[in-house]
Design a protein around this motif. Structure first.
Motif, PDB file in Angstrom:
ATOM      1  N   SER A  93      -6.498   1.307  -5.511  1.00  0.00           N
ATOM      2  CA  SER A  93      -5.526   0.720  -4.588  1.00  0.00           C
ATOM      3  C   SER A  93      -5.856  -0.696  -4.141  1.00  0.00           C
ATOM      4  O   SER A  93      -4.956  -1.472  -3.822  1.00  0.00           O
ATOM      5  CB  SER A  93      -5.350   1.618  -3.360  1.00  0.00           C
ATOM      6  OG  SER A  93      -6.590   1.775  -2.679  1.00  0.00           O
ATOM      7  N   LYS A  94      -7.136  -1.058  -4.103  1.00  0.00           N
ATOM      8  CA  LYS A  94      -7.510  -2.397  -3.648  1.00  0.00           C
ATOM      9  C   LYS A  94      -7.242  -3.457  -4.713  1.00  0.00           C
ATOM     10  O   LYS A  94      -7.314  -4.653  -4.430  1.00  0.00           O
ATOM     11  CB  LYS A  94      -8.986  -2.423  -3.246  1.00  0.00           C
ATOM     12  CG  LYS A  94      -9.302  -1.586  -2.006  1.00  0.00           C
ATOM     13  CD  LYS A  94     -10.757  -1.691  -1.628  1.00  0.00           C
ATOM     14  CE  LYS A  94     -11.058  -0.852  -0.382  1.00  0.00           C
ATOM     15  NZ  LYS A  94     -12.504  -0.915  -0.009  1.00  0.00           N
ATOM     16  N   GLU A 129       0.833  -1.195   0.000  1.00  0.00           N
ATOM     17  CA  GLU A 129       0.000   0.000   0.000  1.00  0.00           C
ATOM     18  C   GLU A 129       0.875   1.254   0.000  1.00  0.00           C
ATOM     19  O   GLU A 129       1.926   1.295   0.631  1.00  0.00           O
ATOM     20  CB  GLU A 129      -0.918   0.001   1.217  1.00  0.00           C
ATOM     21  CG  GLU A 129      -1.927  -1.142   1.221  1.00  0.00           C
ATOM     22  CD  GLU A 129      -2.831  -1.095   2.440  1.00  0.00           C
ATOM     23  OE1 GLU A 129      -2.599  -0.247   3.335  1.00  0.00           O
ATOM     24  OE2 GLU A 129      -3.770  -1.916   2.507  1.00  0.00           O
TER      25      GLU A 129
END
Length: 287
Positions: free
Chosen positions: A230-231, A199
């Protein structure tokens, strides 16, 4: 039936591109040697397929499609607009015994591009990876470029450093930095280099305590605009590419049952952004 299934999947690739506003493009089969060498994409020269035309000039059997696109279209596009295209074609490599044809599908967006174009291309890359468990890794050439600049390496040293980086050889990188007497901050960072992935917020936190941390965090600003994805992806500061025309965000896509990247792309020195897919590997990964 497998042949029909693969044909339909390749048709779906084209349909998705056209729905997104991309037009079909057929790249020329041959590439002038002198033009390709000036845009060198990092392909081993021993893999290039060279032919001589009727004017006794050397040409290459197309080793890379993006260099053809940049040669043919970049001088003619509207610099204040966007030119969007896709291709379903092939590139060629030699192993000295035979010529290998690599089927490729790709998207290219050329012009004076802003944030939205980069977001769109990452979003489309994710769509093309759907259909099987996948991983999209995102890097930036700016991080390693800044690290090399801060190290004060000579050109030949930089070449060695980048080759070790591509091989992800941490031990040899540490040894290289020590033997060359690279600055303390560079030597401190190298042992952490390949673990600085995941992350974005976590990467920034792990950089802060390092000597060069604050100056290198600034090279990650392009990633802030990609947080909406981002996921579905992983950031990696150590990502490198053999392709020399990338400048800024780069990315690679993987399927669980294929041992190499099946999708790769990035930004081209402020003139465009795009990606290509190894079609045969893409089809294999979706089985």
């Amino acid at each position: 039936m497998q042949t029909l299934k693969n044909y339909l999947l390749k048709r779906q690739m084209e349909d998705l591109a056209m729905e997104a506003g991309y037009a079909p493009y057929e790249p020329s089969l041959f590439e002038p040697y002198e033009h390709y060498s000036s845009l060198s994409d990092g392909v081993d020269l021993g893999q290039l397929v060279t032919v001589m035309n009727s004017e006794q000039k050397f040409q290459l059997l197309r080793p890379d499609i993006t260099t053809v696109v940049l040669r043919d279209l970049l001088p003619r596009i509207d610099k204040d607009g966007e030119t969007k295209l896709f291709y379903q074609s092939a590139v060629y490599r030699s192993d000295k015994q035979s010529v290998r044809e690599i089927n490729q599908f790709g998207l290219e967006c050329l012009g004076n591009l802003g944030v939205d174009a980069e977001k769109e291309m990452i979003g489309l890359a994710l769509k093309y990876l759907e259909g099987a468990p996948f991983l999209l890794e995102v890097g930036t050439t700016k991080f390693i470029g800044k690290l090399i600049a801060l190290s004060g390496m000579a050109a030949q040293e930089e070449k060695i450093f980048r080759s070790l980086l591509l091989a992800k050889n941490k031990e040899e990188l540490m040894k290289f930095a020590r033997l060359k007497g690279l600055p303390e901050g560079v030597q401190e960072l190298i042992p952490h280099l390949f673990s600085l992935r995941g992350e974005l917020a976590s990467i920034k936190e792990r950089l802060k305590p390092l000597i060069l941390g604050e100056s290198l965090i600034g090279t990650l600003s392009d990633w802030d605009k990609l947080e909406q994805f981002s996921k579905k992806m992983i950031f990696d500061v150590s990502m490198a590419s053999e392709i020399t025309y990338y400048d800024g965000t780069i990315f690679k896509g993987y399927y669980r049952n294929v041992p190499r990247a099946i999708l790769s792309g990035g930004r081209y020195r402020d003139v465009g952004i795009g990606f290509s897919i190894d079609v045969d590997s893409w089809l294999k990964g979706r089985v």
